[in-house]
Scaffold this motif. Sequence first.
Motif, PDB file in Angstrom:
ATOM      1  N   ARG A 138      14.107 -21.273-103.453  1.00  0.00           N
ATOM      2  CA  ARG A 138      12.802 -20.690-103.138  1.00  0.00           C
ATOM      3  C   ARG A 138      11.894 -21.797-102.632  1.00  0.00           C
ATOM      4  O   ARG A 138      11.751 -22.834-103.266  1.00  0.00           O
ATOM      5  CB  ARG A 138      12.171 -20.054-104.381  1.00  0.00           C
ATOM      6  N   LEU A 139      11.297 -21.570-101.462  1.00  0.00           N
ATOM      7  CA  LEU A 139      10.403 -22.557-100.871  1.00  0.00           C
ATOM      8  C   LEU A 139       9.077 -21.897-100.533  1.00  0.00           C
ATOM      9  O   LEU A 139       9.013 -20.697-100.264  1.00  0.00           O
ATOM     10  CB  LEU A 139      11.006 -23.131 -99.582  1.00  0.00           C
ATOM     11  N   GLU A 140       8.054 -22.711-100.521  1.00  0.00           N
ATOM     12  CA  GLU A 140       6.759 -22.226-100.060  1.00  0.00           C
ATOM     13  C   GLU A 140       6.882 -21.895 -98.575  1.00  0.00           C
ATOM     14  O   GLU A 140       7.677 -22.493 -97.855  1.00  0.00           O
ATOM     15  CB  GLU A 140       5.683 -23.297-100.276  1.00  0.00           C
ATOM     16  N   GLU A 141       6.060 -20.973 -98.115  1.00  0.00           N
ATOM     17  CA  GLU A 141       6.140 -20.509 -96.731  1.00  0.00           C
ATOM     18  C   GLU A 141       5.933 -21.640 -95.729  1.00  0.00           C
ATOM     19  O   GLU A 141       6.658 -21.743 -94.736  1.00  0.00           O
ATOM     20  CB  GLU A 141       5.107 -19.403 -96.496  1.00  0.00           C
ATOM     21  N   ASP A 142       4.977 -22.544 -95.980  1.00  0.00           N
ATOM     22  CA  ASP A 142       4.716 -23.633 -95.032  1.00  0.00           C
ATOM     23  C   ASP A 142       5.873 -24.637 -94.998  1.00  0.00           C
ATOM     24  O   ASP A 142       6.219 -25.162 -93.939  1.00  0.00           O
ATOM     25  CB  ASP A 142       3.383 -24.325 -95.346  1.00  0.00           C
ATOM     26  N   VAL A 143       6.495 -24.886 -96.136  1.00  0.00           N
ATOM     27  CA  VAL A 143       7.652 -25.784 -96.177  1.00  0.00           C
ATOM     28  C   VAL A 143       8.821 -25.154 -95.423  1.00  0.00           C
ATOM     29  O   VAL A 143       9.508 -25.816 -94.639  1.00  0.00           O
ATOM     30  CB  VAL A 143       8.042 -26.104 -97.635  1.00  0.00           C
ATOM     31  N   LEU A 144       9.030 -23.874 -95.640  1.00  0.00           N
ATOM     32  CA  LEU A 144      10.096 -23.168 -94.962  1.00  0.00           C
ATOM     33  C   LEU A 144       9.886 -23.182 -93.445  1.00  0.00           C
ATOM     34  O   LEU A 144      10.817 -23.454 -92.678  1.00  0.00           O
ATOM     35  CB  LEU A 144      10.179 -21.727 -95.467  1.00  0.00           C
ATOM     36  N   ASP A 145       8.653 -22.929 -92.999  1.00  0.00           N
ATOM     37  CA  ASP A 145       8.351 -22.962 -91.568  1.00  0.00           C
ATOM     38  C   ASP A 145       8.616 -24.337 -90.977  1.00  0.00           C
ATOM     39  O   ASP A 145       9.178 -24.464 -89.884  1.00  0.00           O
ATOM     40  CB  ASP A 145       6.896 -22.558 -91.315  1.00  0.00           C
ATOM     41  N   ALA A 146       8.211 -25.400 -91.705  1.00  0.00           N
ATOM     42  CA  ALA A 146       8.436 -26.763 -91.219  1.00  0.00           C
ATOM     43  C   ALA A 146       9.932 -27.072 -91.111  1.00  0.00           C
ATOM     44  O   ALA A 146      10.378 -27.694 -90.131  1.00  0.00           O
ATOM     45  CB  ALA A 146       7.750 -27.770 -92.134  1.00  0.00           C
ATOM     46  N   LEU A 147      10.712 -26.632 -92.082  1.00  0.00           N
ATOM     47  CA  LEU A 147      12.155 -26.867 -92.046  1.00  0.00           C
ATOM     48  C   LEU A 147      12.809 -26.112 -90.896  1.00  0.00           C
ATOM     49  O   LEU A 147      13.684 -26.659 -90.196  1.00  0.00           O
ATOM     50  CB  LEU A 147      12.795 -26.453 -93.370  1.00  0.00           C
ATOM     51  N   GLU A 148      12.399 -24.868 -90.697  1.00  0.00           N
ATOM     52  CA  GLU A 148      12.979 -24.091 -89.607  1.00  0.00           C
ATOM     53  C   GLU A 148      12.598 -24.676 -88.253  1.00  0.00           C
ATOM     54  O   GLU A 148      13.420 -24.726 -87.338  1.00  0.00           O
ATOM     55  CB  GLU A 148      12.549 -22.628 -89.721  1.00  0.00           C
ATOM     56  N   LYS A 149      11.362 -25.164 -88.120  1.00  0.00           N
ATOM     57  CA  LYS A 149      10.932 -25.791 -86.870  1.00  0.00           C
ATOM     58  C   LYS A 149      11.741 -27.062 -86.607  1.00  0.00           C
ATOM     59  O   LYS A 149      12.182 -27.316 -85.483  1.00  0.00           O
ATOM     60  CB  LYS A 149       9.437 -26.124 -86.943  1.00  0.00           C
TER      61      LYS A 149
END
Length: 165
Positions: free
Chosen positions: A112-123
């Motif tokens: 489970r990741l915070e939304e901003d961390v997840l977005d940064a990883l996907e980017k």
Amino acid sequence: MTRAQLTDDEWGFVEPYLPVGEYGPYPERLRQQFEGVIWKFRTGAQWREVPGRFGAWSTVHNRFRQWRDAGVFEALLEGVIAEAAGRGRVDMSLVSVDSTTVRAHHDAAGMRLEEDVLDALEKAAVEAETARQKGAARRNKTDRTASLTPAGPNGGASGDGAGSA
């Protein structure tokens, strides 16, 4: 005879692979303890549920760990395969080597990741893939132009620079 017990022929095959006397003072109990290990894995029960007829559960478990650490089970498996091969009973059509890698979504593993961390990883993953593709395209272009470049100092013409007539 119960399902968990080995026949004398089966035990005769297994016994040479067990390190008799190396672990513990009671080698005459090896068969009993080996059958306890078989029972445990055949039933899927916990170690504490191993029946007393195989010895104390802790002894059976300790014997299993010692055999595992000593590579006894690997040697036994290799011995079974070699014996089957010697008898011509190895069916190589059942052998399959697969190097496929399956990637699961991070949620599949409970991450489970915070939304901003997840977005940064996907980017970052998209950027890395784009860079990889650009690098591959650049290598392909370089390889193609190198093979198309004419040989010789004059662009493939004859050595005197006048060309052929």
